[in-house]
Scaffold this active site. Structure first.
Site, PDB file in Angstrom:
ATOM      1  N   THR A  36       0.838  -1.112   0.021  1.00 46.47           N
ATOM      2  CA  THR A  36      -0.088  -0.046   0.079  1.00 46.47           C
ATOM      3  C   THR A  36       0.855   1.281  -0.138  1.00 46.47           C
ATOM      4  O   THR A  36       0.627   2.325  -0.474  1.00 46.47           O
ATOM      5  CB  THR A  36      -1.211   0.007   1.351  1.00 46.47           C
ATOM      6  OG1 THR A  36      -0.058  -0.204   2.368  1.00 46.47           O
ATOM      7  CG2 THR A  36      -2.092  -0.932   0.833  1.00 46.47           C
ATOM      8  N   HIS A  84      -0.217 -16.214  -5.163  1.00 47.86           N
ATOM      9  CA  HIS A  84      -1.257 -15.930  -6.110  1.00 47.86           C
ATOM     10  C   HIS A  84      -0.791 -15.593  -7.320  1.00 47.86           C
ATOM     11  O   HIS A  84      -1.498 -14.825  -8.109  1.00 47.86           O
ATOM     12  CB  HIS A  84      -2.183 -14.654  -5.312  1.00 47.86           C
ATOM     13  CG  HIS A  84      -3.067 -15.066  -4.163  1.00 47.86           C
ATOM     14  ND1 HIS A  84      -3.609 -13.846  -3.700  1.00 47.86           N
ATOM     15  CD2 HIS A  84      -3.318 -15.907  -3.747  1.00 47.86           C
ATOM     16  CE1 HIS A  84      -3.958 -14.419  -2.427  1.00 47.86           C
ATOM     17  NE2 HIS A  84      -3.859 -15.880  -2.350  1.00 47.86           N
ATOM     18  N   CYS A 104      -3.055 -22.217 -26.956  1.00 49.33           N
ATOM     19  CA  CYS A 104      -1.820 -23.096 -27.677  1.00 49.33           C
ATOM     20  C   CYS A 104      -0.745 -23.200 -26.594  1.00 49.33           C
ATOM     21  O   CYS A 104      -0.033 -23.927 -26.740  1.00 49.33           O
ATOM     22  CB  CYS A 104      -1.196 -22.463 -28.664  1.00 49.33           C
ATOM     23  SG  CYS A 104      -0.398 -20.988 -28.265  1.00 49.33           S
TER      24      CYS A 104
HETATM   25 ZN   LIG Z   1      -1.844 -19.376 -28.539  1.00 50.17          ZN
END
Ligand SMILES: [Zn+2]
Length: 246
Positions: free
Chosen positions: A27, A118, A129
């Site tokens: 922060t 996270h 892909c």
């Molecule tokens: Zn791709």
């Protein structure tokens, strides 16, 4: 003894020390916590813009938020809290940093043993892909498109951050639990410990015979179990602790 001196003494005595950081450490770099709706979170409801369900339904809409967020996070600079933790790691007082933050500020400050539970904005993935794109490439794509697409197959990229409703990356959370178990001291900085499974890490440390110390502005869920609790800003307290350990 000051709070910083007491915490420094605890870190010296209880090795290895592992640090767990949350939004509160960033922060002071100008990155608001989604729980205290200021800045970007005042305008964007996390449930509408930061869930995996929202991304699956309308990735372009979610990118209208993430493009702003990527811009804000890449312009932010590490603060004294990030820098003190990197310094303490380099000097052998901190074994690793586990963070809930996706902002790369620990990395940029020089932390090396870093577990980002996270995920982070470091990469985006193409779910068409499987190609991965580094942050610089994503920022380049964002210059000409609101929602960056895979250059090979055209699929809109997904940030490698854990959105609400997504599971945490297994490898990172396993490593976090392992570090918490091995820690003689788990130092929690800038987290209110409200989000599981990260909120369970202090219990993991205590059940393995370690202690927990907390640096946070305001109360946390774990306060009454902590060996030491310092109510203060991460940058101010950690700068003082690093000075005490010099
Ligand atoms: Zn791709």
């Amino acid at each position: 003894m000051s709070d910083a001196a007491a915490l420094a003494a605890l870190i010296r005595r209880r090795q290895p020390c592992v640090v767990l950081t949350g939004a509160g450490v960033s922060t002071e770099s100008g990155i608001p916590d989604f729980r205290s709706p200021t800045g970007i979170w005042a305008e964007y409801d996390p449930m509408e813009y930061a869930t995996i369900q929202a991304f699956d339904a309308d990735p372009e809409k979610v990118w209208s938020f993430y493009a702003l967020r990527f811009g804000a996070l890449t312009q932010a600079e590490p603060n004294d809290g990030h820098r003190a933790l990197a310094e303490l790691e380099a000097r052998g007082f901190v074994r690793a940093v586990i963070t809930q933050n996706i902002d790369l500020l620990h990395d940029r400050a020089g932390s090396r043993e870093l577990v980002e539970v996270h995920g982070s904005i470091r990469t985006c993935v193409c779910r068409g892909c499987g190609a991965r794109y580094a942050l610089d490439d994503v920022l380049r794509l964002l210059e000409s498109s609101a929602a960056p697409r895979c250059e090979a197959c055209g699929t809109i990229l997904k940030p490698d951050v854990v959105m609400f409703g997504e599971l945490l990356p297994l490898e990172a959370i396993d490593r976090a639990y392992e570090l918490a178990r091995e820690a003689a001291l788990l130092l929690v900085v800038g987290s209110t410990l409200e989000v599981a499974p990260v909120s369970l890490l202090p219990w993991e440390t205590m059940q393995s015979g370690g202690e927990v110390a907390i640096v946070n502005l305001g109360p946390t869920r774990f306060d009454r179990h902590a060996a030491l609790r310092v109510d203060g800003s991460a940058a101010e307290v950690l700068r003082a602790v690093a000075a005490e350990l010099a």
